[in-house]
Design a protein around this motif. Structure first.
Motif, PDB file in Angstrom:
ATOM      1  N   PRO A 109       1.176  -1.237   0.142  1.00  0.00           N
ATOM      2  CA  PRO A 109       0.199  -0.180  -0.143  1.00  0.00           C
ATOM      3  C   PRO A 109       0.989   1.401   0.173  1.00  0.00           C
ATOM      4  CG  PRO A 109      -0.957  -1.897   1.233  1.00  0.00           C
ATOM      5  CD  PRO A 109       0.669  -2.232   1.005  1.00  0.00           C
ATOM      6  N   ARG A 110       0.969   2.207  -0.946  1.00  0.00           N
ATOM      7  CA  ARG A 110       1.549   3.326  -1.027  1.00  0.00           C
ATOM      8  C   ARG A 110       0.540   4.546  -0.723  1.00  0.00           C
ATOM      9  NH1 ARG A 110       6.911   1.512  -1.430  1.00  0.00           N
ATOM     10  NH2 ARG A 110       6.518  -0.286  -2.888  1.00  0.00           N
ATOM     11  N   ARG A 111       1.304   5.579  -0.328  1.00  0.00           N
ATOM     12  CA  ARG A 111       0.495   7.433  -0.450  1.00  0.00           C
ATOM     13  C   ARG A 111       1.192   7.832  -1.984  1.00  0.00           C
ATOM     14  NH1 ARG A 111       0.307  12.398   0.114  1.00  0.00           N
ATOM     15  NH2 ARG A 111      -0.047  13.969   1.022  1.00  0.00           N
ATOM     16  N   PHE A 112       0.525   8.408  -2.857  1.00  0.00           N
ATOM     17  CA  PHE A 112       0.843   8.801  -3.652  1.00  0.00           C
ATOM     18  C   PHE A 112       0.465   9.931  -4.198  1.00  0.00           C
ATOM     19  CE2 PHE A 112      -1.048   4.782  -4.825  1.00  0.00           C
ATOM     20  CZ  PHE A 112      -2.052   5.384  -5.528  1.00  0.00           C
ATOM     21  N   LYS A 146      -1.502  11.826  -7.680  1.00  0.00           N
ATOM     22  CA  LYS A 146      -1.692  10.889  -9.119  1.00  0.00           C
ATOM     23  C   LYS A 146      -2.144  12.283 -10.167  1.00  0.00           C
ATOM     24  CE  LYS A 146      -5.168   7.668 -10.985  1.00  0.00           C
ATOM     25  NZ  LYS A 146      -6.183   6.606 -10.408  1.00  0.00           N
ATOM     26  N   PRO A 199      -3.165  13.826  -3.769  1.00  0.00           N
ATOM     27  CA  PRO A 199      -2.785  12.567  -2.633  1.00  0.00           C
ATOM     28  C   PRO A 199      -3.967  11.210  -3.072  1.00  0.00           C
ATOM     29  CG  PRO A 199      -3.448  14.176  -2.154  1.00  0.00           C
ATOM     30  CD  PRO A 199      -4.417  14.915  -3.154  1.00  0.00           C
ATOM     31  N   GLU A 200      -3.694  10.340  -2.949  1.00  0.00           N
ATOM     32  CA  GLU A 200      -4.438   9.123  -2.880  1.00  0.00           C
ATOM     33  C   GLU A 200      -3.643   8.059  -2.813  1.00  0.00           C
ATOM     34  OE1 GLU A 200      -5.454   5.814  -6.501  1.00  0.00           O
ATOM     35  OE2 GLU A 200      -5.812   8.061  -6.841  1.00  0.00           O
ATOM     36  N   PHE A 201      -4.402   7.199  -1.704  1.00  0.00           N
ATOM     37  CA  PHE A 201      -3.864   5.652  -0.920  1.00  0.00           C
ATOM     38  C   PHE A 201      -3.742   4.620  -1.861  1.00  0.00           C
ATOM     39  CE2 PHE A 201      -4.019   7.901   2.765  1.00  0.00           C
ATOM     40  CZ  PHE A 201      -3.203   8.009   3.660  1.00  0.00           C
TER      41      PHE A 201
END
Length: 159
Positions: free
Chosen positions: A80-83, A85, A95-97
């Motif tokens: 699982p990442r936070r980035f 997009k 921002p998105e998980f």
């Protein structure tokens, strides 16, 4: 494309590419259907659904039904990442998980959950991954129950 009442019947692909300014709205109300639907609906940009989104999951359409083996092991392989997009239609970044499709496809047992769209961009079939999470949670619940039973047995002096 505005449908304010009744039913929109779609035959073939429906692509929604909205590059709208503030105040412009694409509105579809009631039911959008197609007989023997085997096409796709694409939306470039945000898609808000008010109501229920239902994906067919009927036993008459499935075969080779199996339990998910070792779901927790598979789940632990995901990253699982936070980035940020990039939204192509507006070039803004949000921002998105989430998961990165290229990372998921390296996990052999989960590669089926990736998809390449017509533009060559990769995506994920999150419903399959949600189901994996449910199976892993069930595995954890069984493990916790077994450990609780062992603790009670130890506290009562039996082995």
């Amino acid at each position: 494309f505005i449908v304010t009442s009744g039913e929109a019947v779609v035959q073939g692909d429906l692509t929604v590419d909205v590059n709208a300014t503030v105040g412009e709205v694409l509105t579809v109300t009631n039911t959008m259907t197609a007989n023997s639907w085997n096409q796709k609906v694409s939306c470039l940009g945000d898609l808000d659904v008010q109501g229920v989104f239902t994906e067919t999951s009927d036993a008459t359409l499935t075969r080779d039904i199996q339990d998910v083996p070792d779901a927790l092991r598979l789940l632990m392989k995901l990253k699982p990442r936070r980035f940020l997009k990039r939204v192509p239609v507006s070039e803004r970044e949000v921002p998105e998980f989430g998961l990165v499709a290229q990372e998921v496809e390296t996990i052999e047992e989960l590669a089926f959950a990736t998809h390449v769209n017509d533009d060559g961009l990769k995506g994920l079939h999150y419903r399959s991954l949600d189901t994996l999470t449910m199976a892993a949670l069930q595995d954890l619940a069984r493990a916790v129950r077994n450990l609780a039973e062992r603790v009670i047995a130890l506290e009562n002096g039996s082995d």
